[in-house]
Design a protein around this motif. Structure first.
Motif, PDB file in Angstrom:
ATOM      1  N   ALA A 173       0.879  -1.184   0.009  1.00 52.26           N
ATOM      2  CA  ALA A 173      -0.103  -0.190   0.079  1.00 52.26           C
ATOM      3  C   ALA A 173       0.822   1.365   0.005  1.00 52.26           C
ATOM      4  O   ALA A 173       0.492   2.305  -0.582  1.00 52.26           O
ATOM      5  CB  ALA A 173      -1.022  -0.070   1.281  1.00 52.26           C
ATOM      6  N   ALA A 174       1.942   1.135   0.663  1.00 48.15           N
ATOM      7  CA  ALA A 174       2.968   2.553   0.757  1.00 48.15           C
ATOM      8  C   ALA A 174       3.359   2.663  -0.691  1.00 48.15           C
ATOM      9  O   ALA A 174       3.755   3.780  -0.833  1.00 48.15           O
ATOM     10  CB  ALA A 174       4.084   1.941   1.820  1.00 48.15           C
ATOM     11  N   VAL A 175       3.602   1.648  -1.567  1.00 45.02           N
ATOM     12  CA  VAL A 175       4.071   1.918  -2.992  1.00 45.02           C
ATOM     13  C   VAL A 175       2.694   2.356  -3.910  1.00 45.02           C
ATOM     14  O   VAL A 175       3.055   2.453  -5.156  1.00 45.02           O
ATOM     15  CB  VAL A 175       5.102   1.086  -3.461  1.00 45.02           C
ATOM     16  CG1 VAL A 175       6.318   1.060  -2.666  1.00 45.02           C
ATOM     17  CG2 VAL A 175       4.316  -0.280  -3.489  1.00 45.02           C
ATOM     18  N   GLY A 176       1.475   2.356  -3.422  1.00 48.52           N
ATOM     19  CA  GLY A 176       0.592   2.826  -4.213  1.00 48.52           C
ATOM     20  C   GLY A 176      -0.652   1.917  -4.524  1.00 48.52           C
ATOM     21  O   GLY A 176      -1.442   2.263  -5.223  1.00 48.52           O
ATOM     22  N   TYR A 177      -0.381   0.898  -4.073  1.00 38.95           N
ATOM     23  CA  TYR A 177      -1.437  -0.313  -4.398  1.00 38.95           C
ATOM     24  C   TYR A 177      -2.306  -0.584  -3.261  1.00 38.95           C
ATOM     25  O   TYR A 177      -1.830  -1.083  -2.337  1.00 38.95           O
ATOM     26  CB  TYR A 177      -0.854  -1.595  -5.142  1.00 38.95           C
ATOM     27  CG  TYR A 177       0.070  -1.223  -6.275  1.00 38.95           C
ATOM     28  CD1 TYR A 177      -0.519  -1.372  -7.439  1.00 38.95           C
ATOM     29  CD2 TYR A 177       1.501  -1.036  -6.059  1.00 38.95           C
ATOM     30  CE1 TYR A 177       0.184  -0.842  -8.595  1.00 38.95           C
ATOM     31  CE2 TYR A 177       2.168  -0.822  -7.182  1.00 38.95           C
ATOM     32  CZ  TYR A 177       1.601  -0.832  -8.491  1.00 38.95           C
ATOM     33  OH  TYR A 177       2.311  -0.396  -9.580  1.00 38.95           O
ATOM     34  N   ASP A 178      -3.605  -0.639  -3.339  1.00 37.73           N
ATOM     35  CA  ASP A 178      -4.629  -0.903  -2.314  1.00 37.73           C
ATOM     36  C   ASP A 178      -4.685  -2.584  -1.888  1.00 37.73           C
ATOM     37  O   ASP A 178      -4.462  -3.390  -2.946  1.00 37.73           O
ATOM     38  CB  ASP A 178      -5.975  -0.635  -2.853  1.00 37.73           C
ATOM     39  CG  ASP A 178      -6.401   0.928  -2.693  1.00 37.73           C
ATOM     40  OD1 ASP A 178      -5.381   1.939  -2.243  1.00 37.73           O
ATOM     41  OD2 ASP A 178      -7.229   1.395  -3.246  1.00 37.73           O
ATOM     42  N   THR A 179      -4.654  -2.671  -0.795  1.00 36.29           N
ATOM     43  CA  THR A 179      -4.731  -4.346  -0.431  1.00 36.29           C
ATOM     44  C   THR A 179      -5.946  -4.214   0.487  1.00 36.29           C
ATOM     45  O   THR A 179      -6.470  -3.371   0.840  1.00 36.29           O
ATOM     46  CB  THR A 179      -3.390  -4.585   0.487  1.00 36.29           C
ATOM     47  OG1 THR A 179      -3.388  -3.861   1.479  1.00 36.29           O
ATOM     48  CG2 THR A 179      -2.336  -4.468  -0.485  1.00 36.29           C
ATOM     49  N   PRO A 180      -6.401  -5.676   0.910  1.00 36.43           N
ATOM     50  CA  PRO A 180      -7.482  -5.543   1.611  1.00 36.43           C
ATOM     51  C   PRO A 180      -7.438  -5.158   3.118  1.00 36.43           C
ATOM     52  O   PRO A 180      -8.279  -4.309   3.973  1.00 36.43           O
ATOM     53  CB  PRO A 180      -7.798  -7.201   1.907  1.00 36.43           C
ATOM     54  CG  PRO A 180      -7.145  -7.683   0.551  1.00 36.43           C
ATOM     55  CD  PRO A 180      -5.747  -6.805   0.372  1.00 36.43           C
ATOM     56  N   GLY A 181      -6.116  -5.142   3.644  1.00 35.78           N
ATOM     57  CA  GLY A 181      -6.023  -4.375   4.895  1.00 35.78           C
ATOM     58  C   GLY A 181      -5.471  -2.903   5.051  1.00 35.78           C
ATOM     59  O   GLY A 181      -5.688  -2.074   6.161  1.00 35.78           O
ATOM     60  N   PHE A 182      -5.030  -2.548   3.932  1.00 37.12           N
ATOM     61  CA  PHE A 182      -4.557  -1.171   3.787  1.00 37.12           C
ATOM     62  C   PHE A 182      -4.632  -0.598   2.439  1.00 37.12           C
ATOM     63  O   PHE A 182      -4.722  -1.099   1.491  1.00 37.12           O
ATOM     64  CB  PHE A 182      -2.899  -0.976   3.999  1.00 37.12           C
ATOM     65  CG  PHE A 182      -2.406  -1.549   5.447  1.00 37.12           C
ATOM     66  CD1 PHE A 182      -2.186  -0.797   6.487  1.00 37.12           C
ATOM     67  CD2 PHE A 182      -2.280  -3.068   5.453  1.00 37.12           C
ATOM     68  CE1 PHE A 182      -1.891  -1.518   7.773  1.00 37.12           C
ATOM     69  CE2 PHE A 182      -1.807  -3.677   6.692  1.00 37.12           C
ATOM     70  CZ  PHE A 182      -1.698  -2.790   7.805  1.00 37.12           C
TER      71      PHE A 182
END
Length: 155
Positions: free
Chosen positions: A82-91
């Protein structure tokens, strides 16, 4: 005596191999993205976050990771992605990190974030969220019974 020694040695080897394999976990989760460039970045980021292997499918948008549970967790891997730009289920990726993605990597926002444990009605309370993100300690799973696997999976 030789038989007893062989038996003890065999038992020891079985115990050691069972202990070593118990530390390795395999998980899959969705990661928003679009193309082969995304695939390279997502897989590399997962490995930097401690995954021993990472494979993201561009069609299904599912990332399969293996990792040593003593050194990292699925939550840490998702957070790094998520920190590099991609949404995940947790973040969810920040707007700033999402805006840095190449134009071909821009995905429809909200698709992966909607699967977040924090989007569940049971998890919207303050027990589950800190600064708009799921709590890393998974306290919502303990207190309010969050029904989303991504939130309640113990790492």
């Amino acid at each position: 005596m030789k038989t007893i020694l062989s038996f003890l040695l065999s038992c020891s080897l079985i115990f050691v191999s069972a202990t070593a394999s118990a530390q390795t976990k395999k998980e899959t989760f969705k990661v928003a993205g679009e193309c082969g460039m995304c695939q390279k970045k997502i897989e590399a980021t997962a490995k930097k976050a401690g995954a021993t292997s990472a494979s993201w499918n561009t069609d299904s948008k599912v990332l399969s990771v293996s990792y040593n549970s003593k050194s990292t967790s699925a939550a840490k891997i998702q957070e790094a992605i998520a920190a590099v730009g991609y949404d995940t289920p947790g973040f969810k990726a920040t707007d700033e990190s999402y805006s840095k993605l190449h134009s071909c990597c821009k995905y429809e926002r909200g698709a992966a974030a909607a699967a977040s444990c924090c989007d569940s009605e049971k998890c919207k309370g303050s027990a589950c969220m800190t600064d708009g993100h799921c709590k890393k300690d998974q306290s919502c799973c303990k207190d309010s019974g969050c029904d989303q696997k991504a939130c309640c999976t113990k790492d």
